[in-house]
Design a protein around this motif. Structure first.
Motif, PDB file in Angstrom:
ATOM      1  N   PRO A 164       0.760  -1.273   0.078  1.00 14.82           N
ATOM      2  CA  PRO A 164      -0.155  -0.064   0.037  1.00 14.82           C
ATOM      3  C   PRO A 164       0.898   1.346  -0.046  1.00 14.82           C
ATOM      4  N   ASP A 165       0.312   2.291  -0.743  1.00 16.04           N
ATOM      5  CA  ASP A 165       1.155   3.597  -0.779  1.00 16.04           C
ATOM      6  C   ASP A 165       0.755   4.190   0.457  1.00 16.04           C
ATOM      7  N   PRO A 166       1.908   4.515   1.290  1.00 15.51           N
ATOM      8  CA  PRO A 166       1.641   5.436   2.619  1.00 15.51           C
ATOM      9  C   PRO A 166       1.113   6.581   2.353  1.00 15.51           C
ATOM     10  N   ILE A 167       1.479   7.322   1.208  1.00 15.45           N
ATOM     11  CA  ILE A 167       0.926   8.660   0.855  1.00 15.45           C
ATOM     12  C   ILE A 167      -0.693   8.755   0.909  1.00 15.45           C
ATOM     13  N   LYS A 168      -1.433   7.548   0.649  1.00 18.36           N
ATOM     14  CA  LYS A 168      -2.713   7.560   0.668  1.00 18.36           C
ATOM     15  C   LYS A 168      -3.303   7.527   2.130  1.00 18.36           C
ATOM     16  N   ARG A 169      -2.294   7.334   3.157  1.00 21.53           N
ATOM     17  CA  ARG A 169      -3.033   7.124   4.402  1.00 21.53           C
ATOM     18  C   ARG A 169      -2.602   8.497   5.362  1.00 21.53           C
ATOM     19  N   LEU A 170      -1.893   9.398   4.548  1.00 20.87           N
ATOM     20  CA  LEU A 170      -1.522  10.648   5.282  1.00 20.87           C
ATOM     21  C   LEU A 170      -2.550  11.646   5.768  1.00 20.87           C
ATOM     22  N   PRO A 171      -2.555  12.120   6.870  1.00 25.60           N
ATOM     23  CA  PRO A 171      -3.625  13.269   7.472  1.00 25.60           C
ATOM     24  C   PRO A 171      -3.357  14.322   6.276  1.00 25.60           C
ATOM     25  N   PRO A 172      -4.392  15.048   6.106  1.00 26.94           N
ATOM     26  CA  PRO A 172      -4.372  16.495   5.432  1.00 26.94           C
ATOM     27  C   PRO A 172      -3.362  17.274   5.820  1.00 26.94           C
ATOM     28  N   GLY A 173      -2.886  17.821   5.021  1.00 22.65           N
ATOM     29  CA  GLY A 173      -1.679  18.932   5.226  1.00 22.65           C
ATOM     30  C   GLY A 173      -0.135  18.740   5.308  1.00 22.65           C
ATOM     31  N   VAL A 174      -0.013  17.086   5.388  1.00 15.71           N
ATOM     32  CA  VAL A 174       1.178  16.845   5.785  1.00 15.71           C
ATOM     33  C   VAL A 174       2.352  16.983   4.537  1.00 15.71           C
ATOM     34  N   ILE A 175       1.742  16.659   3.384  1.00 14.23           N
ATOM     35  CA  ILE A 175       2.690  17.048   2.256  1.00 14.23           C
ATOM     36  C   ILE A 175       2.778  18.449   2.190  1.00 14.23           C
ATOM     37  N   GLU A 176       1.763  19.286   2.366  1.00 19.30           N
ATOM     38  CA  GLU A 176       1.970  20.786   2.195  1.00 19.30           C
ATOM     39  C   GLU A 176       3.061  21.211   3.381  1.00 19.30           C
ATOM     40  N   ALA A 177       3.008  20.716   4.316  1.00 17.27           N
ATOM     41  CA  ALA A 177       4.034  21.097   5.500  1.00 17.27           C
ATOM     42  C   ALA A 177       5.294  20.822   5.127  1.00 17.27           C
ATOM     43  N   LEU A 178       5.751  19.801   4.538  1.00 17.54           N
ATOM     44  CA  LEU A 178       7.071  19.376   4.123  1.00 17.54           C
ATOM     45  C   LEU A 178       7.168  20.369   3.185  1.00 17.54           C
ATOM     46  N   GLN A 179       6.571  20.554   1.983  1.00 10.45           N
ATOM     47  CA  GLN A 179       6.935  21.589   0.984  1.00 10.45           C
ATOM     48  C   GLN A 179       7.396  23.055   1.747  1.00 10.45           C
ATOM     49  N   ARG A 180       6.603  23.368   2.556  1.00  9.90           N
ATOM     50  CA  ARG A 180       6.839  24.678   3.036  1.00  9.90           C
ATOM     51  C   ARG A 180       8.158  24.786   3.910  1.00  9.90           C
ATOM     52  N   ASP A 181       8.420  23.657   5.069  1.00 11.92           N
ATOM     53  CA  ASP A 181       9.230  23.650   5.723  1.00 11.92           C
ATOM     54  C   ASP A 181      10.673  23.446   5.361  1.00 11.92           C
ATOM     55  N   PHE A 182      10.673  22.450   4.285  1.00 10.20           N
ATOM     56  CA  PHE A 182      12.047  22.075   3.392  1.00 10.20           C
ATOM     57  C   PHE A 182      12.226  22.516   2.074  1.00 10.20           C
ATOM     58  N   GLY A 183      11.215  23.365   1.660  1.00  3.84           N
ATOM     59  CA  GLY A 183      11.418  24.035   0.199  1.00  3.84           C
ATOM     60  C   GLY A 183      11.352  22.920  -0.743  1.00  3.84           C
ATOM     61  N   LEU A 184      10.347  21.904  -0.721  1.00  3.85           N
ATOM     62  CA  LEU A 184      10.423  20.659  -1.629  1.00  3.85           C
ATOM     63  C   LEU A 184       9.273  20.992  -2.564  1.00  3.85           C
ATOM     64  N   THR A 185       9.502  20.190  -3.752  1.00  6.60           N
ATOM     65  CA  THR A 185       8.165  20.098  -4.634  1.00  6.60           C
ATOM     66  C   THR A 185       7.162  19.020  -4.076  1.00  6.60           C
ATOM     67  N   ARG A 186       6.343  19.078  -4.535  1.00  6.11           N
ATOM     68  CA  ARG A 186       5.053  17.928  -4.047  1.00  6.11           C
ATOM     69  C   ARG A 186       5.765  16.617  -4.156  1.00  6.11           C
ATOM     70  N   ALA A 187       6.239  16.230  -5.521  1.00  6.85           N
ATOM     71  CA  ALA A 187       6.897  15.129  -5.868  1.00  6.85           C
ATOM     72  C   ALA A 187       7.914  14.599  -4.940  1.00  6.85           C
ATOM     73  N   GLN A 188       8.875  15.639  -4.652  1.00  5.08           N
ATOM     74  CA  GLN A 188      10.116  15.524  -3.667  1.00  5.08           C
ATOM     75  C   GLN A 188       9.443  15.074  -2.182  1.00  5.08           C
ATOM     76  N   ALA A 189       8.285  15.798  -1.960  1.00  6.26           N
ATOM     77  CA  ALA A 189       7.824  15.644  -0.687  1.00  6.26           C
ATOM     78  C   ALA A 189       7.407  14.257  -0.395  1.00  6.26           C
ATOM     79  N   GLU A 190       6.629  13.635  -1.715  1.00  4.82           N
ATOM     80  CA  GLU A 190       6.006  12.567  -1.535  1.00  4.82           C
ATOM     81  C   GLU A 190       7.187  11.312  -1.564  1.00  4.82           C
ATOM     82  N   THR A 191       8.246  11.699  -2.522  1.00  6.02           N
ATOM     83  CA  THR A 191       9.351  10.425  -2.361  1.00  6.02           C
ATOM     84  C   THR A 191      10.044  10.563  -1.048  1.00  6.02           C
ATOM     85  N   ARG A 192      10.003  11.661  -0.367  1.00  6.20           N
ATOM     86  CA  ARG A 192      10.527  11.742   1.107  1.00  6.20           C
ATOM     87  C   ARG A 192       9.730  10.873   2.108  1.00  6.20           C
ATOM     88  N   LEU A 193       8.501  10.965   1.986  1.00  5.77           N
ATOM     89  CA  LEU A 193       7.837  10.174   2.868  1.00  5.77           C
ATOM     90  C   LEU A 193       7.707   8.726   2.372  1.00  5.77           C
TER      91      LEU A 193
END
Length: 203
Positions: A44-73
């Motif tokens: 199962p893809d862990p991205i589909k089980r994330l609470p809302p806002g987690v990816i956006e927070a990673l993008q903001r705090d680490f300066g990542l693109t959405r694709a990079q944030a998903e790869t990191r997770l």
């Protein structure tokens, strides 16, 4: 990087496991579970089980693109499972672990036994040989907490830093704190007192 961020980095694997609740046990990077039809399917893809806002927070705090944030997770979910397996296998020699790289692509696992290096490498992690196990560092911190619980010069923050393999004490009165630590029956070579005005705040 602030001390708060350093402490957080030392706990990254614990935090990740709470962010990504469904971590698939890892045997090999190319291993997938078999379905009832006999065909292998990806975990199962862990991205589909994330609470809302987690990816956006990673993008903001680490300066990542959405694709990079998903790869990191995804890297964190995969390597958290590897870390858990190595922690069990290393037992009392386990010295802690942490993730490195912008996308958390590398898991570093510390051990007090050089003979564990091939085991760590085979699991897909980067080994580091250290002087003290995580259990020993935690025992030192407990002893310091017991001996200097609320002393005015006992340090405002104490934590285990697995990257440096030390127990770190932050203190406004560094020299006085070092004198106090000298009176506590612990291995002082594993304790570092750093000058700091930071004080803990409840949230």
């Amino acid at each position: 990087m602030s001390r708060r961020h350093i402490v957080t980095a030392g706990c990254v694997l614990t935090l990740t496991s709470s962010i990504v609740p469904a971590v698939v046990p890892v045997r090999e990077a190319s291993t997938f579970a078999a379905s009832s039809t006999g065909k292998r399917k990806p975990p199962p893809d862990p991205i589909k089980r994330l609470p809302p806002g987690v990816i956006e927070a990673l993008q903001r705090d680490f300066g990542l693109t959405r694709a990079q944030a998903e790869t990191r997770l995804r890297n964190e979910a995969r390597l958290t499972a590897v870390e858990a397996r190595l922690r069990d296998m290393l037992g009392g020699c386990f010295g802690g672990s942490w993730l490195t790289g912008t996308l958390s692509e590398t898991l570093v696992v510390a051990t007090t036994r050089a003979a564990d290096i091939p085991l760590i490498v085979a699991a897909g992690a980067q080994p580091k040989v250290v002087a003290a196990s995580l259990a020993k560092l935690r025992a030192i911190k407990r002893k310091l907490d017991e001996s200097l619980p609320n002393h005015p010069t006992g340090g405002s923050v104490r934590y285990v830093d697995v990257k440096s393999n030390k127990v770190v004490i932050l203190s406004r009165y560094a020299e006085a704190t070092r004198l106090l630590v000298a009176s506590v029956p612990v291995d002082r070579s594993l304790v570092v007192v750093q000058p700091s005005t930071e004080t803990p705040r409840p949230f």
